[in-house]
Structure formats: C-alpha cells, structure tokens
Write an enzyme that holds these catalytic residues in place. Structure first.
Site, PDB file in Angstrom:
ATOM      1  CB  CYS A  34      -1.073  -0.048   1.367  1.00 18.37           C
ATOM      2  SG  CYS A  34      -2.272   1.157   1.003  1.00 18.37           S
ATOM      3  CG  HIS A  53      -4.158  -3.232   2.597  1.00  8.09           C
ATOM      4  ND1 HIS A  53      -3.188  -2.753   3.565  1.00  8.09           N
ATOM      5  CD2 HIS A  53      -4.822  -1.959   1.944  1.00  8.09           C
ATOM      6  CE1 HIS A  53      -3.297  -1.558   3.887  1.00  8.09           C
ATOM      7  NE2 HIS A  53      -4.180  -1.064   2.964  1.00  8.09           N
ATOM      8  CD  GLU A  82      -2.182  -6.000   4.805  1.00  8.51           C
ATOM      9  OE1 GLU A  82      -2.513  -4.902   5.213  1.00  8.51           O
ATOM     10  OE2 GLU A  82      -1.624  -6.179   3.741  1.00  8.51           O
TER      11      GLU A  82
END
Length: 207
Positions: free
Chosen positions: A82, A189, A191
């Site tokens: 990001c 992102h 994650e």
C-alpha cells in the site's frame, strides 16, 4: 525454500498495519522478525515494507528511524505494501499537512505517485477490485486476471512500462503492482485480501 531456511523481516516503520502483515506471513508457517536494526534488516532473505497514512508522515517516520538509507541498501527482494509501495517511487503528490506540492520519496522506482482522477467515482478507492497481472510474473503465480484484491487509497502510480507488473481500473488505469530490480510493491492490501492475498505473499516468499 521452506520456512526454516528463510529469514523474513518486516521493516519496523512504526505504522499501524505491521501486526496484520506479520500475522498473514505467520499463518503461512514462517517465522517473522519486526526490526529497524541495520544488521537484522540487511541479513534478511525477504523483506516487507508496510505503510499506512500519508506519504509525508511516512517519510518523516523513515527519517526519524534512520531507515531511508537502510532501505536503499537492501539487495534482497523487498515488498512494499500500500503506502509502502508508493514510498518506493520518486515522489508523491500526497503531501498531508505540510503544504508542499509533492513529497520526495525513496526514489527506488523512477515513477511519480499522483492523486487519482476517477471521474464520477468517489475517493478513496476503497474495497474489492480486480487486477490484470503481467503474464508469467512469479509474484502472480496462481493468480489469474480478474482476481479480486482489497484496496484503500486516493493516490496511485500511473501505469508505467518496465515497472508496472499488474494494473487495476478505477475510472482510470493505475499500477496495482510494481517491480524495480529487487524492489516490489503492491497497491492493495494482501494481508486483507483473503486467499488471493495469502497466495501472493506465499509467491513472494518462495520467489
């Protein structure tokens, strides 16, 4: 490579998403160190550079933590996430409260980060969107065109031949992932991107 032979380090930028990135890597069976110690960082096999907030705040953080020169010394694969991806670029228009026209970033990828111009669509670009990865790039093994990832951003790197390894559309095309030598970055992102995100992190760790 197996997790036992990989020395995985998240560079401790002091930003909020370090813990979630760490957890996503640990879920894949890897041991992770979070550090800003030069010896630890430079001994790593794979590195992650997370970031949330504004480019000006993040660069100030890197400066205060003596990380700017350190990140530039890294010669192993590093993945910016990001804002961490945007920091790899030459400059960013995201100046936060400082009032400048742009912020000088790490300059590891000779490209700018610009405010998105999505037409009638709202900013930030927030939520799930599909990407078009470069054919055969190892970072996107098992991740076909049209795979959804989770985005939250208002600034982006334009599509740039030679550096863009995946792109996305939000009123305009922009770079969803970049490579510049051993430096990689993803605007989304991983994650927070479910199975596709886990696959991408796994690909990076196995490259």
């Amino acid at each position: 490579m197996t997790s036992t032979t990989q020395n995985v380090v998240i560079i401790d930028t002091g930003c909020a998403n370090v813990a979630s990135v760490r957890f996503a890597i640990e879920r894949l069976g890897y041991t992770v160190t979070v550090s800003k110690d030069p010896e630890v960082v430079l001994a790593a096999d794979k590195l992650f550079l997370p970031g949330v907030g504004t480019a000006s705040e993040a660069m100030k953080n890197l400066q205060e933590r003596a990380l700017i020169d350190l990140v530039k010394q890294v010669d192993k694969p590093l993945l910016g996430i990001c804002l961490g991806m945007q920091l790899l670029c030459r400059l960013s228009q995201e100046h936060g409260s400082a009032g400048e026209d742009s912020v000088e970033c790490l300059g590891l990828c000779d490209a700018p980060v610009e405010k998105m111009q999505p037409g009638d669509l709202p900013l930030p670009h927030m939520g799930w969107n599909t990407i078009t990865p470069q054919d055969g790039h190892p970072l996107f093994t098992g991740i076909p065109t049209g795979t959804y990832f989770y985005f939250v951003h208002s600034y982006a790197m334009p599509v740039r031949e030679g550096n863009t390894i995946a792109q996305c559309e939000y009123g305009q095309p922009f770079t969803a992932a970049l490579q510049s030598g051993n430096y990689y970055g993803v605007q989304f992102h991983p994650e927070r991107s479910s199975k596709a995100g886990a696959q991408l992190i796994k690909n990076f760790l196995e490259m």
